[in-house]
Every structure is written in C-alpha cells, then in structure tokens.
Scaffold this motif. Structure first.
Motif, PDB file in Angstrom:
ATOM      1  N   GLU A   8      17.137   3.525  -5.228  1.00  0.00           N
ATOM      2  CA  GLU A   8      16.229   2.389  -5.137  1.00  0.00           C
ATOM      3  C   GLU A   8      16.669   1.270  -6.064  1.00  0.00           C
ATOM      4  O   GLU A   8      16.580   0.092  -5.742  1.00  0.00           O
ATOM      5  N   ARG A 102       9.460   9.444  -0.636  1.00  0.00           N
ATOM      6  CA  ARG A 102       8.933   8.888  -1.876  1.00  0.00           C
ATOM      7  C   ARG A 102       7.858   7.842  -1.605  1.00  0.00           C
ATOM      8  O   ARG A 102       6.820   7.810  -2.268  1.00  0.00           O
ATOM      9  N   ARG A 103       8.096   6.979  -0.587  1.00  0.00           N
ATOM     10  CA  ARG A 103       7.126   5.931  -0.271  1.00  0.00           C
ATOM     11  C   ARG A 103       5.834   6.538   0.280  1.00  0.00           C
ATOM     12  O   ARG A 103       4.739   6.086  -0.051  1.00  0.00           O
ATOM     13  N   GLU A 107       1.933   6.362  -1.304  1.00  0.00           N
ATOM     14  CA  GLU A 107       0.785   5.810  -0.576  1.00  0.00           C
ATOM     15  C   GLU A 107      -0.316   6.839  -0.330  1.00  0.00           C
ATOM     16  O   GLU A 107      -1.505   6.525  -0.426  1.00  0.00           O
ATOM     17  N   TYR A 149       8.717  -1.568   3.547  1.00  0.00           N
ATOM     18  CA  TYR A 149       9.848  -1.371   2.653  1.00  0.00           C
ATOM     19  C   TYR A 149       9.412  -1.592   1.210  1.00  0.00           C
ATOM     20  O   TYR A 149       8.472  -2.352   0.944  1.00  0.00           O
ATOM     21  N   PRO A 150      10.092  -0.966   0.246  1.00  0.00           N
ATOM     22  CA  PRO A 150       9.726  -1.168  -1.161  1.00  0.00           C
ATOM     23  C   PRO A 150      10.037  -2.586  -1.622  1.00  0.00           C
ATOM     24  O   PRO A 150      10.955  -3.237  -1.125  1.00  0.00           O
ATOM     25  N   ARG A 229      -0.005  -0.752   2.231  1.00  0.00           N
ATOM     26  CA  ARG A 229       1.415  -0.781   2.577  1.00  0.00           C
ATOM     27  C   ARG A 229       1.812   0.321   3.561  1.00  0.00           C
ATOM     28  O   ARG A 229       2.986   0.552   3.806  1.00  0.00           O
TER      29      ARG A 229
END
Length: 452
Positions: A8, A102-103, A107, A149-150, A229
């Motif tokens: 990242e 990870r995302r 969330e 997306y991050p 998100r």
C-alpha cells in the motif's frame, strides 16, 4: 500484514510520483502558452491537446472522469481538446486480493468474510473510484459489492488541482466560457461520489420514484453490509447495451423508450437526474424486456427553479415565445442577457431540445452523421461568444448538458427511432412547478438524501 502495508505504501508513493509528474507537465503547458501570448503567436490547439492527452492518459483515476465530463460541455475546452479527452478511459487497475481483504476488514471488521456465504476473490469490474466483486448473502441473495480504492479522497483532491491547471490553459488560449462554476460543480459532484452512503440513499430514491416502471430495475442497497466506502446491493443480471446494436429495430426502439423514461421521469417528478450516462451504466434484462439502471454515485438534485426553467425553455422554443425564453435563462442564473446572447444561447438550446420539439418519429441525429452531430451548432456558438465576451454558465448546466448529450449518444449507438416529442410530453404530463419543491423535499427525506 507487513507485505500488505509495504504494497500500500508503494501504491501511495507511485500515485504521488504520478501526480507530481502531471503537475509539472500541465504547468509546463501553461507556461508555454503564456509565452506564446507574449509574442503574439497563434495557438496550436491540436498540438497542445495531444500533449495534454499524453499527460492525462498516464494517470488512471478520477481525473479521467473529469476529462470526459469536460468533453461534453460546449466550449469548456477547444474542439481539439474535446476529441482527445473523449478517447481517455476511466479504467483503473483493480486491487489484488490482499488489498481487498484488508479493505473489507477495515469496513466490516476482521470477521467480515463470515457475513457472506460466498465472495469472489477477483473483481468483476474496475472503474475510476472503486471495483466490484460478486458475492452471495447468508440467505442466498446474489450481491454486487463495490469497494472504494484506498486513499481516494487525496486522489480526488489532487486531481481537482490538476483540473484547475488544465482549465487555466484554455482560459489563456481562448476562453469564451468562464469555467469557474463548472469547476465548482464538478468538484462538488466528484467529492459526493466518494460517499457510498449517499449513493445508497440515491438508490432508495430512484427505487421509489421509478417503482411504477416495471421495465426499469434499480438495485437495492444492503445497509448492514455497507459503509461510506463500501456499498453492497443485489446483483442485477443483464447484458451490455452495446450488444443490442444489431438487434431488431423493434427491440432497439423499445430499449430507447425505456431509457428515455428512466432518465426523464425522475427529473420531471422530483427534479433529479442520473448524471453519468456512461454506456456501462445500462444493462439489458432478458430478451430486451427492460433495463437495469446502475451506478448512483453521480445523481444531481436540482433546485426546483432550475427544473421550472427546463420546462419553460422547452415551451418557449416550441411556441416562439421570446419573453418566456428570457425568463427561463434568468431563473437558471444567466446574467447580462443581451438580445445577441439570447440568440446565441438559443442555438445550443434548439440543438439539445431539437428532437423533443419535432412531433414525428425520427432518429436523434435525423440524417446528420453522428460524427458531425452538433458540430455546426457548437462552432456557431463559439464564433458568436468570441465577439460577445466570456459567459459564465450556471453550475447546474454542467451535468444537465452532459447527461442530455450522453443519453443522446446512447440513442445514436442504438440507431433508435422514436417520437421523442410524444415521449417528452408524456414525461411532462402533470408537471407542476408550484408543487415540485414539496414533492422533492418529501422524496429526499424518505430516501435519506440531503436536500440541495
């Protein structure tokens, strides 16, 4: 976990380098243009546009969507710019599975996977702000899961800075359009698209306003599997609309009719439009029985006065009522309306409204080559505005114009024929400007959408 953090970090560093490169390149274009003006040389639009496309084409993100919006607003950028920008794609590389895990954990929590019966590891679609995965709920419902997306907030803000620089180039070259409000409008809508909670509310709004339209399907959001998100909705099966370009005329005309209602009915009923008429946002159900209307990130809620102006200008053009046309432009927010400026605005208005004013079955272009459609009107508007001085279009004009042109492009792709006059007047049937504000407030409140 360390590998994911490193990946990242590399992604962020790579984005920062790309933004620095774009900033330097766009600034260089601006400096060269300033030098050209000092020595009085003519602008080589084609060369500058090609350079701009080369610069922007290396940055896959929100700026691509901005570029395509600008390409549909007359004289916001030169014709050469519009042609180059229209070739840009809004596709971004999808996140790999480590990023997705990870995302999703960020969330929905570390046990997020237990909240789905199935979840695909590969994305089924990637766009400028996020990507979509297929999944199945614990009770067996097919789902579409859109994951942002991050670090997209910083990406959007950086892209908006590039937009200001790009607009400044055109202003220095040949700015017949004051783009200040255009920038404000694009910036506001792009920031809104980052809020998936708002998009879920837009889905609820459209699901209600189009509830009586059996041929139009709107996805249903799942609140317990969504965040600001992350947006989870039921999956709608369909085929790309361009797959139907070679279908029978009857099917193509039917799809165009359904699309027309999907766009205009929410506008005339409660003053909202689907502001992103991208071909990928429409899929066809079954054997052309209906359409799926997708992607509710860019929904424009208009002040009731603006909606009244759209209706007033239509009737003014249809009846030749000059005073009513002036009234429409004034309530939209145009200022300094000389007779020459009104005549110039009417050129573009007659082009946009043209198919709706013609009481017969016809194609949108009506014999004009799709490649040339609108070109003559745009060139004449530009010529006149050069002598009249810069004009500042009201900000609401941006997405109204973009959506109308985008919808027309879909009809051109389908080579559809309709009595657009009849369809539009059916959509206007029962329209009452005096009661629109109350209906709009009630609908927005019920869906949880913030009012304008």
């Amino acid at each position: 976990m360390a590998d994911e953090r490193d990946a990242e970090g590399n992604r962020f560093s790579s984005r920062a380098r790309r933004y620095a490169k774009v900033t330097g390149a766009v600034s260089g274009l601006a400096m060269r243009e300033a030098g050209r003006r000092i020595v009085g040389a003519e602008a080589d639009y084609a060369k500058i546009a090609a350079e701009l496309r080369k610069v922007l084409g290396g940055l896959k993100g929100p700026l691509m969507k901005v570029a395509q919006i600008l390409a549909t607003v007359p004289d916001a950028v030169p014709e050469e710019f519009a042609k180059e920008l229209a070739t840009l794609q809004s596709q971004a590389p999808s996140m790999g599975w480590p990023f997705v895990r990870r995302r999703m954990a960020a969330e929905l929590g570390p046990e997020w996977r237990a909240r789905f019966a199935e979840f695909s590891t590969e994305a089924v679609g990637a766009a400028s702000l996020g990507q979509v995965h297929r999944a199945v709920s614990l009770d067996g419902v097919d789902l579409a899961v859109k994951l942002q997306y991050p670090d997209m907030l910083s990406a959007v803000e950086a892209d908006l800075k590039q937009l200001k620089l790009a607009l400044s180039i055109h202003k220095r070259m040949d700015g017949v359009i004051d783009t200040a409000e255009i920038y404000d409008e694009i910036a506001a809508r792009l920031r809104e698209e980052l809020d998936y909670g708002r998009e879920a509310a837009h889905m609820r709004l459209y699901g209600t306003v189009l509830a009586d339209q059996a041929e139009i399907a709107v996805p249903r959001p799942f609140a317990d599997l969504s965040t600001r998100r992350l947006l989870t909705m039921n999956w709608l099966d369909g085929t790309p609309i361009l797959d139907w370009k070679s279908a029978t005329e009857e099917r193509r005309n039917h799809l165009a009719q359904v699309l027309f209602r999907a766009w205009w009915l929410p506008f005339t009923r409660i003053g909202v439009i689907h502001g992103d008429p991208h071909l990928g946002n429409y899929t066809v159900r079954g054997d052309a029985e209906g359409i799926n209307l997708l992607d509710y990130g860019c929904i424009r809620v208009f002040p009731p006065g603006f909606v009244e102006g759209v209706s007033a200008l239509y009737h003014a053009l249809r009846t030749g009522d000059a005073a009513q046309a002036v009234h429409a432009y004034e309530i939209w927010g145009f200022r300094g309306l000389s007779n020459e400026l009104i005549e110039t605005l009417n050129i573009w208005a007659r082009f946009i409204y043209g198919p709706l004013l013609d009481d017969r079955s016809r194609s949108i272009a009506d014999g004009v080559s799709p490649a040339q459609y609108g070109r003559r009107e745009m060139m004449e508007v530009h010529r006149r505005l050069k002598s009249l001085g810069p004009i500042r279009p009201p900000r609401e004009f941006v997405f109204m114009d973009r959506a109308a042109i985008g919808l027309g492009a879909v009809f051109l792709h389908l080579d559809a024929r309709q009595n657009w006059y009849r369809l539009f007047n059916e959509a206007l049937d029962g329209f009452d400007a005096a009661h629109l504000a109350g209906r709009q407030r009630a609908a927005l409140a019920a869906a949880g959408v913030e009012p304008v």
